[in-house]
Scaffold this motif. Structure first.
Motif, PDB file in Angstrom:
ATOM      1  N   THR A  93       0.839  -1.193   0.000  1.00  0.00           N
ATOM      2  CA  THR A  93       0.000   0.000   0.000  1.00  0.00           C
ATOM      3  C   THR A  93       0.879   1.248   0.000  1.00  0.00           C
ATOM      4  OG1 THR A  93      -0.118   0.256   2.396  1.00  0.00           O
ATOM      5  CG2 THR A  93      -1.754  -1.178   1.377  1.00  0.00           C
ATOM      6  N   VAL A  94       0.323   2.308  -0.530  1.00  0.00           N
ATOM      7  CA  VAL A  94       0.924   3.629  -0.424  1.00  0.00           C
ATOM      8  C   VAL A  94      -0.058   4.425   0.419  1.00  0.00           C
ATOM      9  CG1 VAL A  94       1.638   5.702  -1.640  1.00  0.00           C
ATOM     10  CG2 VAL A  94       2.094   3.445  -2.639  1.00  0.00           C
ATOM     11  N   GLY A  95       0.389   4.859   1.580  1.00  0.00           N
ATOM     12  CA  GLY A  95      -0.492   5.554   2.517  1.00  0.00           C
ATOM     13  C   GLY A  95      -0.648   4.759   3.791  1.00  0.00           C
ATOM     14  N   ILE A  96      -1.539   5.221   4.631  1.00  0.00           N
ATOM     15  CA  ILE A  96      -1.758   4.631   5.955  1.00  0.00           C
ATOM     16  C   ILE A  96      -2.750   3.482   5.856  1.00  0.00           C
ATOM     17  CG2 ILE A  96      -2.685   5.092   8.268  1.00  0.00           C
ATOM     18  CD1 ILE A  96      -1.747   7.997   7.881  1.00  0.00           C
ATOM     19  N   ILE A  97      -2.453   2.392   6.542  1.00  0.00           N
ATOM     20  CA  ILE A  97      -3.389   1.278   6.694  1.00  0.00           C
ATOM     21  C   ILE A  97      -4.099   1.501   8.021  1.00  0.00           C
ATOM     22  CG2 ILE A  97      -3.629  -1.205   6.983  1.00  0.00           C
ATOM     23  CD1 ILE A  97      -1.003  -1.493   5.397  1.00  0.00           C
ATOM     24  N   ARG A  98      -5.410   1.484   8.029  1.00  0.00           N
ATOM     25  CA  ARG A  98      -6.174   1.759   9.243  1.00  0.00           C
ATOM     26  C   ARG A  98      -7.168   0.643   9.488  1.00  0.00           C
ATOM     27  NH1 ARG A  98      -8.258   7.340   9.088  1.00  0.00           N
ATOM     28  NH2 ARG A  98      -6.243   7.725  10.057  1.00  0.00           N
ATOM     29  N   ALA A  99      -7.174   0.133  10.714  1.00  0.00           N
ATOM     30  CA  ALA A  99      -8.200  -0.794  11.185  1.00  0.00           C
ATOM     31  C   ALA A  99      -8.917  -0.074  12.311  1.00  0.00           C
ATOM     32  CB  ALA A  99      -7.562  -2.083  11.697  1.00  0.00           C
ATOM     33  N   SER A 100     -10.246  -0.062  12.291  1.00  0.00           N
ATOM     34  CA  SER A 100     -10.961   0.684  13.310  1.00  0.00           C
ATOM     35  C   SER A 100     -12.191  -0.058  13.790  1.00  0.00           C
ATOM     36  CB  SER A 100     -11.354   2.064  12.783  1.00  0.00           C
ATOM     37  OG  SER A 100     -12.220   1.950  11.679  1.00  0.00           O
ATOM     38  N   SER A 101     -12.590   0.301  15.010  1.00  0.00           N
ATOM     39  CA  SER A 101     -13.839  -0.185  15.581  1.00  0.00           C
ATOM     40  C   SER A 101     -14.608   1.052  16.031  1.00  0.00           C
ATOM     41  CB  SER A 101     -13.555  -1.114  16.772  1.00  0.00           C
ATOM     42  OG  SER A 101     -13.003  -0.376  17.844  1.00  0.00           O
ATOM     43  N   GLY A 102     -15.636   0.875  16.818  1.00  0.00           N
ATOM     44  CA  GLY A 102     -16.430   2.014  17.245  1.00  0.00           C
ATOM     45  C   GLY A 102     -15.653   3.039  18.064  1.00  0.00           C
ATOM     46  N   THR A 103     -14.676   2.607  18.851  1.00  0.00           N
ATOM     47  CA  THR A 103     -13.980   3.536  19.731  1.00  0.00           C
ATOM     48  C   THR A 103     -12.482   3.622  19.492  1.00  0.00           C
ATOM     49  OG1 THR A 103     -13.656   1.826  21.402  1.00  0.00           O
ATOM     50  CG2 THR A 103     -15.640   3.185  21.592  1.00  0.00           C
ATOM     51  N   GLY A 104     -11.910   2.704  18.748  1.00  0.00           N
ATOM     52  CA  GLY A 104     -10.458   2.729  18.598  1.00  0.00           C
ATOM     53  C   GLY A 104     -10.023   2.459  17.187  1.00  0.00           C
ATOM     54  N   GLN A 105      -8.752   2.756  16.961  1.00  0.00           N
ATOM     55  CA  GLN A 105      -8.194   2.452  15.649  1.00  0.00           C
ATOM     56  C   GLN A 105      -6.717   2.140  15.770  1.00  0.00           C
ATOM     57  OE1 GLN A 105      -9.260   6.032  13.553  1.00  0.00           O
ATOM     58  NE2 GLN A 105      -7.247   6.923  13.795  1.00  0.00           N
ATOM     59  N   LEU A 106      -6.235   1.418  14.791  1.00  0.00           N
ATOM     60  CA  LEU A 106      -4.822   1.077  14.664  1.00  0.00           C
ATOM     61  C   LEU A 106      -4.373   1.590  13.309  1.00  0.00           C
ATOM     62  CD1 LEU A 106      -2.266  -0.509  15.587  1.00  0.00           C
ATOM     63  CD2 LEU A 106      -3.199  -2.447  14.311  1.00  0.00           C
ATOM     64  N   ASN A 107      -3.327   2.406  13.304  1.00  0.00           N
ATOM     65  CA  ASN A 107      -2.771   2.935  12.064  1.00  0.00           C
ATOM     66  C   ASN A 107      -1.370   2.379  11.877  1.00  0.00           C
ATOM     67  OD1 ASN A 107      -5.014   4.675  11.663  1.00  0.00           O
ATOM     68  ND2 ASN A 107      -4.121   6.131  13.077  1.00  0.00           N
ATOM     69  N   ILE A 108      -1.072   1.969  10.666  1.00  0.00           N
ATOM     70  CA  ILE A 108       0.263   1.515  10.295  1.00  0.00           C
ATOM     71  C   ILE A 108       0.641   2.285   9.045  1.00  0.00           C
ATOM     72  CG2 ILE A 108       1.686  -0.443   9.571  1.00  0.00           C
ATOM     73  CD1 ILE A 108      -0.377  -2.275  10.973  1.00  0.00           C
ATOM     74  N   GLY A 109       1.802   2.908   9.067  1.00  0.00           N
ATOM     75  CA  GLY A 109       2.187   3.688   7.906  1.00  0.00           C
ATOM     76  C   GLY A 109       3.606   4.198   7.989  1.00  0.00           C
ATOM     77  N   ILE A 110       3.909   5.131   7.123  1.00  0.00           N
ATOM     78  CA  ILE A 110       5.221   5.775   7.075  1.00  0.00           C
ATOM     79  C   ILE A 110       4.966   7.269   6.977  1.00  0.00           C
ATOM     80  CG2 ILE A 110       7.371   6.050   5.793  1.00  0.00           C
ATOM     81  CD1 ILE A 110       6.982   3.174   4.779  1.00  0.00           C
ATOM     82  N   THR A 111       5.546   8.019   7.901  1.00  0.00           N
ATOM     83  CA  THR A 111       5.418   9.470   7.877  1.00  0.00           C
ATOM     84  C   THR A 111       6.817  10.066   7.918  1.00  0.00           C
ATOM     85  OG1 THR A 111       3.297   9.445   8.997  1.00  0.00           O
ATOM     86  CG2 THR A 111       4.532  11.496   9.099  1.00  0.00           C
ATOM     87  N   GLY A 112       7.126  10.914   6.940  1.00  0.00           N
ATOM     88  CA  GLY A 112       8.450  11.534   6.900  1.00  0.00           C
ATOM     89  C   GLY A 112       9.574  10.523   6.805  1.00  0.00           C
ATOM     90  N   GLY A 113       9.317   9.382   6.176  1.00  0.00           N
ATOM     91  CA  GLY A 113      10.330   8.348   6.024  1.00  0.00           C
ATOM     92  C   GLY A 113      10.481   7.446   7.238  1.00  0.00           C
ATOM     93  N   ILE A 114       9.663   7.662   8.288  1.00  0.00           N
ATOM     94  CA  ILE A 114       9.765   6.862   9.510  1.00  0.00           C
ATOM     95  C   ILE A 114       8.555   5.944   9.618  1.00  0.00           C
ATOM     96  CG2 ILE A 114       9.866   6.962  12.027  1.00  0.00           C
ATOM     97  CD1 ILE A 114      11.137   9.753  11.704  1.00  0.00           C
ATOM     98  N   PRO A 115       8.774   4.608   9.635  1.00  0.00           N
ATOM     99  CA  PRO A 115       7.665   3.678   9.815  1.00  0.00           C
ATOM    100  C   PRO A 115       7.071   3.818  11.225  1.00  0.00           C
ATOM    101  CG  PRO A 115       9.619   2.543   9.014  1.00  0.00           C
ATOM    102  CD  PRO A 115      10.044   3.920   9.403  1.00  0.00           C
TER     103      PRO A 115
END
Length: 168
Positions: free
Chosen positions: A25-47
Motif C-alpha cells: 500500500t501507499v499511505g496509511i493502513i487503518r483498522a478501526s472499531s467504534g472507539t479505537g483504531q490502529l494505524n500503520i504507515g510511514i510518515t516523513g520516512g519513519i515507519p
C-alpha cells in the motif's frame, strides 16, 4: 487513476500500480472499531504503528498478543511485559516485567549472556553471569566493584593483599 491493482503474480497494490509483494500500500493502513483504531504507515520516512482510543484519547495503548497478551505499551511510554505496565506517576517511565514465577531480564553482548536481573517472592537478585566484574558508578565514575572472585572493591579496581571478600 486506478486505485487498486492485482497483478499476474497475485500481488495486490493499493495506491500503486506495480506491487512488489502480496500486499503493498501507499499511505496509511487503518483498522478501526467504534472507539479505537490502529494505524500503520510511514510518515516523513519513519515507519510507525499507532494505537488510538477515541473514548480515552489520552490513554491509548497497543497490546501485543501470541495466544494471550504478552506485552503492552501505553501512551506514557510505560512498557509491560507479561502484564499491563504500572505507572508510578511523577514523570517516570516504567518497564514492568511480570511472570507467574520469577521474572528475569537478561543482558547479552552479541549472543553471550553477561548479566541478569530477576526477582522471586523472597529476593531481588542482580549480577554478572560471566566472569566479569559487577561495577557501580556515580557521576560517571566507578565507585565500587565486585570482581569475579567475590572481592568487594570500593575506590579501587584491583584487590590489595590476599584477604578474599574483604572491602578495600
Amino acid at each position: 487513476t486506478q486505485a487498486m491493482t492485482l497483478d499476474s503474480s497475485g500481488n495486490l497494490g493499493i495506491g500503486t500500480s506495480s506491487p512488489g509483494s502480496k500486499l503493498e500500500t501507499v499511505g496509511i493502513i487503518r483498522a478501526s472499531s467504534g472507539t479505537g483504531q490502529l494505524n500503520i504507515g510511514i510518515t516523513g520516512g519513519i515507519p510507525y504503528i499507532q494505537g488510538y482510543d477515541s473514548v480515552t484519547s489520552g490513554n491509548s495503548q497497543i497490546a501485543f498478543y501470541t495466544n494471550a497478551e504478552r506485552m503492552r505499551l501505553d501512551s506514557s511510554g510505560n512498557l509491560g511485559i507479561g502484564g499491563s505496565p504500572f505507572s508510578y506517576g511523577g514523570g517516570y517511565t516504567d518497564l514492568w516485567v511480570q511472570a507467574s514465577t520469577s521474572p528475569v531480564i537478561d543482558l547479552a553482548v552479541s549472543t553471550t549472556r553477561t548479566g541478569t536481573f530477576y526477582a522471586s517472592s523472597s529476593a531481588v537478585t542482580f549480577g554478572s553471569v560471566a566472569a566479569v566484574p559487577l561495577i557501580a558508578y556515580t557521576a560517571n565514575t566507578e565507585r565500587m566493584r565486585i570482581d569475579s572472585s567475590g572481592n568487594v572493591l570500593v575506590g579501587g579496581t584491583a584487590a590489595r593483599g590476599t584477604t578474599a571478600g574483604a572491602a578495600h
